[in-house]
Design an enzyme around this catalytic site. Structure first.
Site, PDB file in Angstrom:
ATOM      1  N   GLY A  54       0.832  -1.199   0.000  1.00  0.00           N
ATOM      2  CA  GLY A  54       0.000   0.000   0.000  1.00  0.00           C
ATOM      3  C   GLY A  54       0.863   1.243   0.000  1.00  0.00           C
ATOM      4  N   GLY A  56      -0.511   4.611   0.154  1.00  0.00           N
ATOM      5  CA  GLY A  56      -1.207   5.815   0.575  1.00  0.00           C
ATOM      6  C   GLY A  56      -0.353   6.572   1.568  1.00  0.00           C
ATOM      7  N   LEU A  57      -0.974   7.367   2.410  1.00  0.00           N
ATOM      8  CA  LEU A  57      -0.188   8.183   3.340  1.00  0.00           C
ATOM      9  C   LEU A  57       0.686   7.336   4.255  1.00  0.00           C
ATOM     10  CD1 LEU A  57      -2.596  11.072   4.392  1.00  0.00           C
ATOM     11  CD2 LEU A  57      -0.581  11.181   2.928  1.00  0.00           C
ATOM     12  N   GLY A  59       1.692   4.137   3.848  1.00  0.00           N
ATOM     13  CA  GLY A  59       2.675   3.369   3.107  1.00  0.00           C
ATOM     14  C   GLY A  59       3.759   4.214   2.483  1.00  0.00           C
ATOM     15  N   HIS A 280     -20.214   8.304   8.281  1.00  0.00           N
ATOM     16  CA  HIS A 280     -19.950   9.736   8.157  1.00  0.00           C
ATOM     17  C   HIS A 280     -21.256  10.478   7.898  1.00  0.00           C
ATOM     18  CE1 HIS A 280     -18.166  13.524   6.982  1.00  0.00           C
ATOM     19  NE2 HIS A 280     -16.942  13.052   7.191  1.00  0.00           N
ATOM     20  N   ARG A 351     -18.819  12.441  14.622  1.00  0.00           N
ATOM     21  CA  ARG A 351     -19.536  11.879  13.482  1.00  0.00           C
ATOM     22  C   ARG A 351     -20.610  10.876  13.881  1.00  0.00           C
ATOM     23  NH1 ARG A 351     -14.220  11.092   9.559  1.00  0.00           N
ATOM     24  NH2 ARG A 351     -13.983  13.314   9.081  1.00  0.00           N
ATOM     25  N   HIS A 422     -17.918   5.172   6.016  1.00  0.00           N
ATOM     26  CA  HIS A 422     -16.748   5.965   5.655  1.00  0.00           C
ATOM     27  C   HIS A 422     -15.431   5.347   6.110  1.00  0.00           C
ATOM     28  CE1 HIS A 422     -14.242   9.383   4.816  1.00  0.00           C
ATOM     29  NE2 HIS A 422     -13.993   9.606   6.089  1.00  0.00           N
ATOM     30  N   GLU A 446      -5.047   3.062   8.793  1.00  0.00           N
ATOM     31  CA  GLU A 446      -6.390   2.495   8.965  1.00  0.00           C
ATOM     32  C   GLU A 446      -6.378   0.973   8.992  1.00  0.00           C
ATOM     33  OE1 GLU A 446     -10.907   3.012   7.073  1.00  0.00           O
ATOM     34  OE2 GLU A 446      -9.177   3.914   6.063  1.00  0.00           O
ATOM     35  N   ARG A 456     -13.806   7.547  15.262  1.00  0.00           N
ATOM     36  CA  ARG A 456     -12.687   8.425  14.929  1.00  0.00           C
ATOM     37  C   ARG A 456     -13.164   9.858  14.780  1.00  0.00           C
ATOM     38  NH1 ARG A 456     -10.858  10.761  10.514  1.00  0.00           N
ATOM     39  NH2 ARG A 456     -11.989   9.518   8.976  1.00  0.00           N
TER      40      ARG A 456
END
Length: 659
Positions: A54, A56-57, A59, A280, A351, A422, A446, A456
């Site tokens: 992964g 994303g942020l 990884g 969400h 949320r 979400h 996540e 969260r």
């Protein structure tokens, strides 16, 4: 916990878990930990290979940071570029306790808000570390050129998000996730140029390779060619995001899935709190059964937008029939229900609270839109107070996206919003080191369960992903590698690799051989509807017991009546989604089982049998103040439950209130 639940649903009890939390005062634990860890000689780091799944942020930041230290990194993503990771979809901002607004924020306040926001179901030590390193994230990202919004004097600007009474959210218009990912991507690509990171695109992890009990490799499918590939490494970092697509309709990208995490679960990594899912409140409502995903409207909109519905069912019905519009209702005919019920936090309640209240008013028949399953998010007052230009500067790209999707101009008529799946707070269980129950296998962002408890807070996902990748994993992974002999990354001849490859090949051939009548899409939609109805915004024992009988039946249908076209040696999207759906079916069953076992309400897990007189979540701290970590036994529906008992030494367990 009653005895009836585990006996009826084959839940076996395992041993309590050790979380490896260091000794010492809460605010000293992370510093004490870092000062006592094992380290690898700089000259030896080049001998180790880390596999990052992964990009994303979590990884991309982990890959960049580990390569910067000198390790060799191989990073894998399902997309054609790491820049397409789902992290780009995050809109509103990233939290950090810098107190730029001088409004009383602090590391302690961010820690406390996060613990409270998660309804006291998160681990204190991990959450405090998250708050502690948050202040470094912003400096790191600014140095990378992330274009955060600034105030008139040139200082970084902040805005508010739900669950906090201070402004601590840094943002780049409504593109914060994209801009942060570009920063992490740039840092990673610098290491690619230096030869320390190799990026493999269009790759999906389908199994974990264990040698002598440790994670030492992965089995990957090349999505373009269908080839099954083997990669050896000294540690595996799972950075694959959440599992919200088990509900079919969610705000997640279509590629988001649970397969990598679930295959690790089947290899021995415990899955923690799977029923903790976040709905969400600020999404564009469902418009038809043709949709494959839903669109998120940033929580930041609740800074200036006011949530309301008509005061009476009769007025709502006129709006639903199109006889009148929202602007036709006088102020006294509107119910700003969040401001009414929660005067302290108003529209910026967390949320889970906002979502449940939107559901309540729609259940009363006061919802709007053709379906009656929507509430209004109105900017008329803000436009009058601030001017259209100011609102456009803050939210212009979000307003444009909304108008393109709905055909309605939110500057002139209120947005219509409704809750949607979400984020998933559950994930692979990890200790303080972010290591799973398999040595050498880490879960970041996540993909793990660790920092958010049962709910969260907004703008905390980006914070956790970057904290884990930039500032936690480089220490904890190094500590593990210091005690390991380097593997030969070119050698995948071990029998464990052959066994894993054969298992992957066997499942693929089985899927293609079924030749039934049902498509992956219709079976996934059927599963998602069951999950939404019975394991969604609210749950009951009756509904959970019902779905626990229906999911196994649907799984039987899947394995006996699935129809897949094409072959395995080509780019076959239906085959990809079929493998993921097989895992979602097993996960959905575990989610329902976890929700049935947790006989309380907390955060996003709302059991209707457990609520206060005014409809708020009612925890059972004496029985359920623990992390539920499930062990796979090879038999679906019959896992082993291990508990990590949560200790609250620095905050007091109280009924969560935002009034």
């Amino acid at each position: 916990m009653s005895n009836a639940t585990p006996n009826k649903w084959n839940i076996k009890m395992g041993a309590d878990l050790k979380n490896s939390i260091p000794e010492g005062p809460l605010d000293k634990k992370w510093d004490n930990y870092k000062s006592g860890i094992g380290v690898v000689n700089p000259a030896n780091k080049r001998k180790y290979t880390v596999l990052v799944i992964g990009t994303g942020l979590a990884g991309a930041s982990a890959a960049a940071s580990l390569a910067e230290l000198g390790y060799n990194v191989k990073a894998f993503c399902t997309q054609d570029s790491p820049r397409r990771a789902h992290s780009i979809a995050a809109q509103g901002g990233i939290n950090a306790a810098k107190n730029y607004q001088n409004d009383g924020d602090s590391i302690w306040r961010l820690f406390y808000d996060t613990i409270k926001g998660g309804d006291y179901r998160a681990r204190e030590a991990n959450v405090h570390r998250l708050a502690q390193v948050s202040v470094n994230i912003i400096d790191q990202c600014v140095a990378q050129g992330v274009p955060f919004a600034r105030d008139y004097g040139g200082l970084l600007s902040n805005r508010s998000f739900g669950g906090a009474l201070v402004s601590r959210t840094f943002y780049a218009r409504g593109q914060t996730g994209q801009q942060l990912l570009l920063g992490a991507y740039g840092a990673m690509m610098r290491q690619v140029d230096l030869g320390k990171v190799q990026v493999y695109t269009h790759r999906e992890m389908l199994d974990l390779v264990k040698i002598d009990g440790h994670a030492k490799g992965v089995i990957i499918r090349n999505l373009r060619t269908g080839e099954i590939e083997s990669y050896a490494g000294d540690a595996v970092l799972l950075c694959t995001g959440g599992y919200g697509n088990v509900y079919f309709l969610s705000t997640n990208a279509m590629n988001s899935n649970v397969t990598a995490a679930w295959r690790c679960h089947k290899r021995g990594a415990y899955f923690a709190n799977p029923c903790f899912t976040q709905i969400h409140p600020t999404c564009i409502p469902v418009s038809g059964d043709y949709q494959s995903k839903l669109t998120l409207m940033s929580e930041s909109l609740r800074n200036d937008g006011r949530v309301w519905v008509p005061k009476t069912k009769e007025m709502a019905q006129k709006i639903q029939r199109g006889e009148i519009g929202p602007n036709d209702l006088a102020e006294e005919d509107r119910d700003y229900f969040l401001e009414r019920r929660y005067p302290t936090f108003g529209n910026l309640v967390p949320r889970d609270v906002a979502s449940r209240n939107a559901k309540y008013v729609c259940n009363e028949g006061r919802g709007v839109g053709k379906t009656g399953l929507a509430v209004y998010l109105d900017f008329a007052e803000s436009i009058k107070r601030l001017g259209r230009k100011a609102v456009e500067d803050r939210y212009g790209n979000l307003f444009e996206m909304y108008e393109r999707i709905t055909g309605e101009n939110p500057y002139e008529v209120p947005m219509r919003i409704f809750p949607a799946v979400h984020y998933t707070m559950g994930g692979l269980w990890v200790d303080y080191n972010l290591m799973t129950t398999i040595p050498g296998l880490y879960a970041l962002g996540e993909a793990n369960f660790s920092d958010h408890g049962a709910n969260r807070l907004g703008a905390s996902a980006l914070m956790q992903g970057l904290a884990d990748g930039y500032f936690v994993a480089p220490y904890t992974v190094g500590d593990y590698l210091a005690g390991q002999k380097p593997v030969n990354p070119a050698d995948t001849s071990h029998e464990a690799f052959k066994e894993a490859r054969d298992g992957v090949d066997k499942q693929i051939k089985r899927l293609l051989s079924i030749k039934g009548s049902k498509t992956v899409l219709e079976l996934h939609r059927e599963l998602g509807l069951k999950m939404w109805d019975y394991v969604g915004m609210s749950r009951t024992a009756e509904g959970l017991q019902k779905v626990l009988k229906e999911i196994p039946a649907l799984r039987e249908t899947f394995w006996n009546d699935l129809n897949l076209m094409g072959s395995d040696m080509e780019w076959n999207r239906s085959l990809e989604f079929a493998g993921r759906l097989a895992d979602f079916l097993d996960l959905g069953e575990l989610m329902a089982l976890d929700a049935l076992n947790r006989e309380e309400s907390c955060g996003g897990h709302f059991r209707e049998e457990y609520q206060t007189a005014d409809g708020e979540a009612l925890r059972q701290d004496d029985a359920f103040a623990y992390v539920a970590a499930w062990e796979y036994t090879g038999e679906p529906g019959a896992p082993v439950l291990h508990k990590e008992h949560l200790q609250f030494e620095n905050v007091k367990l109280t009924q969560r209130s935002y009034k």
